[in-house]
Design an enzyme around this catalytic site. Structure first.
Site, PDB file in Angstrom:
ATOM      1  CB  CYS A 165      -1.243  -0.006   1.074  1.00 56.00           C
ATOM      2  SG  CYS A 165      -2.095   1.099   1.502  1.00 56.00           S
ATOM      3  CB  CYS A 209      -0.845   2.192   4.005  1.00 54.82           C
ATOM      4  SG  CYS A 209      -1.958   2.374   3.662  1.00 54.82           S
ATOM      5  CG  ASP A 210       3.001   0.639   4.695  1.00 56.65           C
ATOM      6  OD1 ASP A 210       2.643   1.898   5.008  1.00 56.65           O
ATOM      7  OD2 ASP A 210       2.861  -0.086   4.788  1.00 56.65           O
TER       8      ASP A 210
HETATM    9  P1  FAD Z   1     -11.123  -5.534   5.302  1.00 52.46           P
HETATM   10  O1  FAD Z   1     -11.075  -4.397   6.337  1.00 52.46           O
HETATM   11  O2  FAD Z   1     -11.096  -6.228   4.826  1.00 52.46           O
HETATM   12  O3  FAD Z   1     -12.218  -6.136   6.225  1.00 52.46           O
HETATM   13  C1  FAD Z   1     -13.810  -7.471   6.211  1.00 52.46           C
HETATM   14  C2  FAD Z   1     -14.065  -8.061   7.074  1.00 52.46           C
HETATM   15  O4  FAD Z   1     -14.785  -9.255   6.234  1.00 52.46           O
HETATM   16  C3  FAD Z   1     -12.655  -8.918   7.968  1.00 52.46           C
HETATM   17  O5  FAD Z   1     -12.726  -8.732   8.841  1.00 52.46           O
HETATM   18  C4  FAD Z   1     -12.922 -10.459   7.452  1.00 52.46           C
HETATM   19  O6  FAD Z   1     -12.559 -11.203   8.580  1.00 52.46           O
HETATM   20  C5  FAD Z   1     -14.571 -10.336   7.392  1.00 52.46           C
HETATM   21  N1  FAD Z   1     -15.098 -11.690   6.164  1.00 52.46           N
HETATM   22  C6  FAD Z   1     -14.352 -11.838   5.239  1.00 52.46           C
HETATM   23  N2  FAD Z   1     -15.378 -12.865   4.629  1.00 52.46           N
HETATM   24  C7  FAD Z   1     -16.104 -12.889   5.494  1.00 52.46           C
HETATM   25  C8  FAD Z   1     -17.277 -13.811   5.328  1.00 52.46           C
HETATM   26  N3  FAD Z   1     -17.557 -14.861   4.488  1.00 52.46           N
HETATM   27  N4  FAD Z   1     -17.958 -14.308   6.131  1.00 52.46           N
HETATM   28  C9  FAD Z   1     -17.714 -13.018   7.929  1.00 52.46           C
HETATM   29  N5  FAD Z   1     -17.473 -12.053   8.018  1.00 52.46           N
HETATM   30  C10 FAD Z   1     -16.446 -12.674   6.593  1.00 52.46           C
HETATM   31  N6  FAD Z   1      -5.967   1.910   5.314  1.00 52.46           N
HETATM   32  C11 FAD Z   1      -5.652   3.020   5.074  1.00 52.46           C
HETATM   33  O7  FAD Z   1      -6.670   3.897   5.308  1.00 52.46           O
HETATM   34  N7  FAD Z   1      -4.507   4.286   5.952  1.00 52.46           N
HETATM   35  C12 FAD Z   1      -3.422   3.081   5.657  1.00 52.46           C
HETATM   36  O8  FAD Z   1      -2.230   2.853   6.161  1.00 52.46           O
HETATM   37  C13 FAD Z   1      -3.500   1.718   6.189  1.00 52.46           C
HETATM   38  N8  FAD Z   1      -2.076   0.605   6.158  1.00 52.46           N
HETATM   39  C14 FAD Z   1      -2.759  -0.875   5.883  1.00 52.46           C
HETATM   40  C15 FAD Z   1      -1.667  -1.777   6.542  1.00 52.46           C
HETATM   41  C16 FAD Z   1      -1.731  -2.813   5.990  1.00 52.46           C
HETATM   42  C17 FAD Z   1      -0.987  -4.024   6.316  1.00 52.46           C
HETATM   43  C18 FAD Z   1      -3.223  -2.954   5.627  1.00 52.46           C
HETATM   44  C19 FAD Z   1      -3.442  -5.014   5.143  1.00 52.46           C
HETATM   45  C20 FAD Z   1      -3.742  -2.519   4.843  1.00 52.46           C
HETATM   46  C21 FAD Z   1      -3.769  -1.036   4.997  1.00 52.46           C
HETATM   47  N9  FAD Z   1      -4.435  -0.368   4.934  1.00 52.46           N
HETATM   48  C22 FAD Z   1      -4.741   1.135   4.952  1.00 52.46           C
HETATM   49  C23 FAD Z   1      -5.978  -0.671   4.334  1.00 52.46           C
HETATM   50  C24 FAD Z   1      -6.863  -0.954   5.142  1.00 52.46           C
HETATM   51  O9  FAD Z   1      -6.762  -1.652   5.696  1.00 52.46           O
HETATM   52  C25 FAD Z   1      -8.157  -0.921   4.011  1.00 52.46           C
HETATM   53  O10 FAD Z   1      -8.604  -0.405   2.809  1.00 52.46           O
HETATM   54  C26 FAD Z   1      -9.556  -1.383   5.040  1.00 52.46           C
HETATM   55  O11 FAD Z   1     -10.247  -1.951   6.210  1.00 52.46           O
HETATM   56  C27 FAD Z   1     -10.564  -1.627   4.305  1.00 52.46           C
HETATM   57  O12 FAD Z   1     -12.002  -2.419   4.822  1.00 52.46           O
HETATM   58  P2  FAD Z   1     -13.023  -2.963   4.484  1.00 52.46           P
HETATM   59  O13 FAD Z   1     -14.322  -2.908   5.482  1.00 52.46           O
HETATM   60  O14 FAD Z   1     -13.499  -2.806   3.063  1.00 52.46           O
HETATM   61  O15 FAD Z   1     -12.326  -4.357   4.567  1.00 52.46           O
END
Ligand code: FAD
Ligand code: NAP
Length: 313
Positions: free
Chosen positions: A134, A137-138
């Site tokens: 990312c 992010c980094d």
């Molecule tokens: P996710 O956070 O992926 O959440 C999806 C959830 O759904 C998960 O908890 C998963 O367990 C659950 N799930 C999946 N399938 C199922 C199922 N079948 N049944 C029930 N539950 C399920 N963003 C920033 O803004 N700033 C940063 O500095 C940043 N740094 C990051 C660093 C890292 C290492 C990573 C990996 C990501 C980073 N991001 C950052 C990106 C950010 O984490 C994502 O954009 C954000 O979390 C997306 O949110 P979401 O809710 O769409 O999905």
């Protein structure tokens, strides 16, 4: 019958839960296969969430979100959703891994997407300590320093251009000498004097020390020559796996998705299937940021409330 089922408890799902319950929906369950918080809980530092001035871990950022939702009546089921299907009356049927079944008037799916791993030596060892997926992010951590970017698609080239505005130099490493990114983007990269192209190479290893990455070794596919590139940061963009299994059907998907499997939504986060919304990293054109996923969750919930109200007449 649930008013709303939310699948996934990351920033998008939790915010959807907050807005839906605070907005008046009574029977709302958020399903989460692990601990609520989402993939940001893997991050050791986040400094771009508005209003949070101190650099915090992803875990710290997310820890209060479930409590806030709970105040307004959001129920959480720590269960994996296996499949969502449509009932004959247009409502939805949800089956979980533990065998429970639910019906819901509307569904918001926010199960995220995960960056693919490239598979080189050192990738896991240094993930989060110099290896990143990312740039938004980094990238800032490498201000004025040299970094490497791996990949030859649109994401890798666009992120290389983004990083070139922050880093002193970007080495763009690709396994072929042709890029699959769009020609206009390739041209912009080729014309950027801060980007050096290193093509037709395999990454042999990303190495480092206790502090993190110190370099990447590549081997030419043409003549076997070895090159060491001394960089503290390696960004990999080799594609993403969208976690869209829950909306798969026997013949395809419950709603329209693009070639990469991302869910196609409109500005209301409404999918092509009425009553089914998608939010966060799994949707098309997602910026893949916590603040954006949270915004999507709020948008989806506000529109799910209207949908449920209309359904109930
Ligand atoms: P996710 O956070 O992926 O959440 C999806 C959830 O759904 C998960 O908890 C998963 O367990 C659950 N799930 C999946 N399938 C199922 C199922 N079948 N049944 C029930 N539950 C399920 N963003 C920033 O803004 N700033 C940063 O500095 C940043 N740094 C990051 C660093 C890292 C290492 C990573 C990996 C990501 C980073 N991001 C950052 C990106 C950010 O984490 C994502 O954009 C954000 O979390 C997306 O949110 P979401 O809710 O769409 O999905
Ligand atoms: P992608 O198009 O699948 O490209 C992945 C790149 O990573 C390819 O160059 C591939 O090499 C390389 N790669 C794959 N596995 C690798 C490995 N193990 N080791 C080293 N390199 C590896 O993925 P993307 O760039 O994320 O794009 C996904 C989709 O989104 C595409 O359709 C893209 O056009 C689209 N997108 C569009 C835009 C835009 O329109 N502005 C922006 C971003 C993404 P090969 O080329 O040799 O296969």
């Amino acid at each position: 019958m649930l008013d709303l089922a939310i699948i996934g408890g990351g920033p998008a799902g939790l915010t959807a839960g907050l807005y839906a319950t605070r907005g008046g929906l009574k029977e709302v369950i958020m399903f989460e296969v692990g601990m609520p918080g989402g993939q940001i809980t893997q991050s050791s530092e986040i400094e771009n969430y508005p209003g949070v001035i101190e650099v915090v871990t992803g875990m710290e950022l997310m820890q209060e979100w479930p409590k806030q939702c709970g105040r307004f009546g959001l129920k959480t089921e720590m269960d994996e959703v296996k499949r969502v299907s449509e009932n004959s009356d247009g409502t939805f049927h949800i089956v979980t891994g533990s065998g429970k079944e639910y019906d819901a008037i509307s569904v918001i799916t926010c199960t995220g997407s995960v960056p693919k791993r490239a598979g080189f030596k050192g990738e896991e060892q240094f993930f989060g300590r110099g290896v990143s997926t990312c740039a938004t992010c980094d990238g800032f951590f490498y201000k004025g320093k040299e970094v490497a970017v791996l990949g030859g698609g649109d994401t890798a080239l666009e992120e290389a251009l983004y990083l070139a505005n922050i880093a002193s130099k970007v080495y763009l490493i690709h396994r072929r000498d042709e890029f699959r990114a769009s020609p206009a983007t390739v041209e912009r990269v080729q014309n950027n004097e801060k980007i050096e192209l290193i093509t037709s190479v395999d990454v042999d290893e990303v190495y480092g020390d206790k502090m993190g990455v110190t370099g990447v070794r590549v081997i030419s596919k043409k003549d076997g020559s070895v090159r060491e590139i001394n960089v503290p940061g390696v960004f990999t963009f080799v594609g993403r796996d969208v976690k869209n299994d829950v909306i798969k059907t026997e013949n395809g998907f419950l709603c329209d998705v693009n070639a990469a499997g991302e869910v196609i939504v409109d500005l209301k986060m409404q999918t092509s299937k009425k009553g089914l919304f998608a939010a966060g990293d799994m949707r098309i054109d997602a910026p893949k940021q916590v603040v954006c996923a949270a915004g999507d969750g709020a948008t989806a919930a506000i529109n799910a409330i209207s949908y449920v109200d209309e359904y109930k007449g």
